[in-house]
Design an enzyme around this catalytic site. Sequence first.
Site, PDB file in Angstrom:
ATOM      1  N   CYS A  60     -11.607   2.812  -0.390  1.00 55.39           N
ATOM      2  CA  CYS A  60     -10.280   3.193   0.078  1.00 55.39           C
ATOM      3  C   CYS A  60     -10.002   2.346   1.308  1.00 55.39           C
ATOM      4  CB  CYS A  60     -10.209   4.674   0.421  1.00 55.39           C
ATOM      5  SG  CYS A  60      -8.644   5.178   1.188  1.00 55.39           S
ATOM      6  N   THR A  61      -8.812   1.775   1.385  1.00 57.05           N
ATOM      7  CA  THR A  61      -8.524   0.846   2.482  1.00 57.05           C
ATOM      8  C   THR A  61      -8.355   1.554   3.827  1.00 57.05           C
ATOM      9  OG1 THR A  61      -6.181   0.898   1.828  1.00 57.05           O
ATOM     10  CG2 THR A  61      -7.540  -0.924   1.005  1.00 57.05           C
ATOM     11  N   HIS A  62      -8.284   2.889   3.816  1.00 58.02           N
ATOM     12  CA  HIS A  62      -8.310   3.637   5.078  1.00 58.02           C
ATOM     13  C   HIS A  62      -9.719   3.667   5.676  1.00 58.02           C
ATOM     14  CE1 HIS A  62      -4.415   5.236   3.856  1.00 58.02           C
ATOM     15  NE2 HIS A  62      -4.318   5.923   4.965  1.00 58.02           N
ATOM     16  N   CYS A 106      -4.356  -1.323  -2.192  1.00 58.54           N
ATOM     17  CA  CYS A 106      -4.461   0.121  -2.361  1.00 58.54           C
ATOM     18  C   CYS A 106      -5.336   0.372  -3.579  1.00 58.54           C
ATOM     19  CB  CYS A 106      -3.066   0.713  -2.573  1.00 58.54           C
ATOM     20  SG  CYS A 106      -3.023   2.461  -3.011  1.00 58.54           S
ATOM     21  N   ASN A 107      -6.426   1.084  -3.392  1.00 55.55           N
ATOM     22  CA  ASN A 107      -7.336   1.334  -4.502  1.00 55.55           C
ATOM     23  C   ASN A 107      -6.704   2.205  -5.579  1.00 55.55           C
ATOM     24  OD1 ASN A 107     -10.335   0.328  -4.133  1.00 55.55           O
ATOM     25  ND2 ASN A 107      -9.547   0.797  -2.108  1.00 55.55           N
ATOM     26  N   THR A 108      -5.928   3.203  -5.169  1.00 49.88           N
ATOM     27  CA  THR A 108      -5.310   4.090  -6.151  1.00 49.88           C
ATOM     28  C   THR A 108      -4.319   3.333  -7.015  1.00 49.88           C
ATOM     29  OG1 THR A 108      -5.565   5.955  -4.631  1.00 49.88           O
ATOM     30  CG2 THR A 108      -4.040   6.236  -6.453  1.00 49.88           C
ATOM     31  N   TYR A 159      -0.723   8.603  -2.364  1.00 50.60           N
ATOM     32  CA  TYR A 159      -0.682   8.453  -3.811  1.00 50.60           C
ATOM     33  C   TYR A 159      -1.861   9.146  -4.500  1.00 50.60           C
ATOM     34  CZ  TYR A 159       2.962   4.789  -4.005  1.00 50.60           C
ATOM     35  OH  TYR A 159       4.144   4.075  -3.957  1.00 50.60           O
ATOM     36  N   GLY A 160      -2.947   9.385  -3.767  1.00 55.18           N
ATOM     37  CA  GLY A 160      -4.228   9.767  -4.357  1.00 55.18           C
ATOM     38  C   GLY A 160      -4.209  10.932  -5.324  1.00 55.18           C
ATOM     39  N   ASP A 197       0.859  -1.181   0.000  1.00 58.50           N
ATOM     40  CA  ASP A 197       0.000   0.000   0.000  1.00 58.50           C
ATOM     41  C   ASP A 197       0.897   1.232   0.000  1.00 58.50           C
ATOM     42  OD1 ASP A 197      -2.444   1.501   0.158  1.00 58.50           O
ATOM     43  OD2 ASP A 197      -2.015   1.878   2.261  1.00 58.50           O
ATOM     44  N   SER A 198       0.348   2.346  -0.417  1.00 54.08           N
ATOM     45  CA  SER A 198       1.103   3.584  -0.392  1.00 54.08           C
ATOM     46  C   SER A 198       1.420   4.023   1.034  1.00 54.08           C
ATOM     47  CB  SER A 198       0.335   4.698  -1.122  1.00 54.08           C
ATOM     48  OG  SER A 198      -0.922   4.899  -0.518  1.00 54.08           O
ATOM     49  N   GLU A 215      -5.192   9.255   9.292  1.00 53.70           N
ATOM     50  CA  GLU A 215      -3.776   9.054   9.591  1.00 53.70           C
ATOM     51  C   GLU A 215      -3.317   9.889  10.779  1.00 53.70           C
ATOM     52  OE1 GLU A 215      -1.274   9.206   6.158  1.00 53.70           O
ATOM     53  OE2 GLU A 215      -2.040   7.273   5.442  1.00 53.70           O
TER      54      GLU A 215
END
Length: 276
Positions: A193-195, A74-76, A43-44, A11-12, A159
């Site tokens: 989004c994985t967040h 990571c979706n992006t 990364y978004g 993931d980023s 974050e």
Amino acid sequence: MNIGQSIGVFDSGYGGLTVFKSIVEKLPQYNYIYLGDNARAPYGDHSYETIYQYTLECVEWLFAQGCPLVILACNTASAKALRSIQQKVLPLKYPNHRVLGVIRPTAEIVGDFSTHKTIGVMGTRGTVNSLSYPMEIAKFFPEVKVLQQSCPMWVPLIENNEHLNPGADYFVKKYLEELLAQDADIDCILLACTHYPLMIPKLQALLPEGIRLLGQTDIVADSLDAYLKKHPEIAVKIAKDGMRHFYTSGDTEVFDKHASIFFGAEISSEQMHLQI
């Protein structure tokens, strides 16, 4: 350090740890290496070319550590780099390696969760602008209408561990209301989004009745389980010692502090230096 054959999870930054947590719970027997490219996150808002280059560098680093299979958690990265890596890089340079993402497994089942066949997708600008979800969902559920909403403030809130505090309410309500205003028939919202799974308690408190909230973590874990059963030639390569190693391109002390929020347990990471 090469620790043998492992499943790589990339993931980023931190969000992929929510996916990794579900994968480990589902498939605890395998060896894993998690890599967060925190030095270059998020990364978004980067360009396609930059996201592709960053993702490829990290995937190749994981290959070099002994990972024949890498999950882009990571979706992006899945939206902007996965297809090019699968089609252009693997056949020429790594024919015995595989890279999987989070978008296709989600698109394969998401339509089953909407009675009205109208789905809302909430994600980063990069994921939303890529149109990956509308295009992928249309392949499996052509009758489903997909509305999207970018949520640029959510990742910074998460974050900084502010996502469940009252101060986050404004941006949670703002993006939720903007999405729902697009179509009154939305009855399923996909957190792309994985967040965002860490937002679920607050979202559920604000969501109107009758709207289902769908995260990706268990979907991706179940999809990986099915993939390994379908491809025993890949599964047999992975060591089954239950080992988990964490790496970050950023500061390890900072990473360990924040990563525990996403992974749900204390971790100790090592710093990696890209030399691709």
